[in-house]
Design an enzyme around this catalytic site. Sequence first.
Site, PDB file in Angstrom:
ATOM      1  N   CYS A   1       0.834  -1.201   0.000  1.00  0.00           N
ATOM      2  CA  CYS A   1       0.000   0.000   0.000  1.00  0.00           C
ATOM      3  C   CYS A   1       0.873   1.257   0.000  1.00  0.00           C
ATOM      4  O   CYS A   1       1.564   1.544   0.988  1.00  0.00           O
ATOM      5  CB  CYS A   1      -0.909  -0.040   1.229  1.00  0.00           C
ATOM      6  SG  CYS A   1      -1.790   1.491   1.578  1.00  0.00           S
TER       7      CYS A   1
ATOM      8  N   CYS B   1       0.179   3.713   2.782  1.00  0.00           N
ATOM      9  CA  CYS B   1       0.653   3.153   4.062  1.00  0.00           C
ATOM     10  C   CYS B   1       2.141   3.401   4.229  1.00  0.00           C
ATOM     11  O   CYS B   1       2.600   3.792   5.306  1.00  0.00           O
ATOM     12  CB  CYS B   1       0.379   1.656   4.132  1.00  0.00           C
ATOM     13  SG  CYS B   1      -1.362   1.196   4.097  1.00  0.00           S
TER      14      CYS B   1
END
Length: 145
Positions: free
Chosen positions: A69, A72
């Site tokens: 991600c 993230c």
Amino acid sequence: MAETSVITCLACAQANRVPADRLAQRPKCGTCGAALLPLKPVEVDLSTLRKASTTDQLPLLVDFWAPWCGPCRAMAPEFEKAAALLQGEARLAKIDTERSPEASARWNIRGIPAFVVFRNGREVARLAGARPAAQLADWVRQAVS
């Protein structure tokens, strides 16, 4: 008798009772010696998160993330900065939802990064999406006040 807080060691999952007046003295786990109030976020597994989220009296901010991600990964340095801003007020932990998909199911995580604050054995707030450290710290303080 002095008031105590139950704090789960994020390294070995052992519950520790810490007198309130010792929280500022960087207490360590009675079992493994790890810092109970680490200066940086700690990567945890599902069983440690389950225990800490249901027993800890000190606020615990958890970042649900995955290595694939992009947001993230971009959020990781901000999450570390938030740990410094919240030192003594809350602990920060991370759980990799790719390695622990059960965590996403257990806490109904629909998108990542997702942040959940636990206190006194229950979820008290939830936020999705990357945020600057100061905004994240302010959100935690508001959630636990």
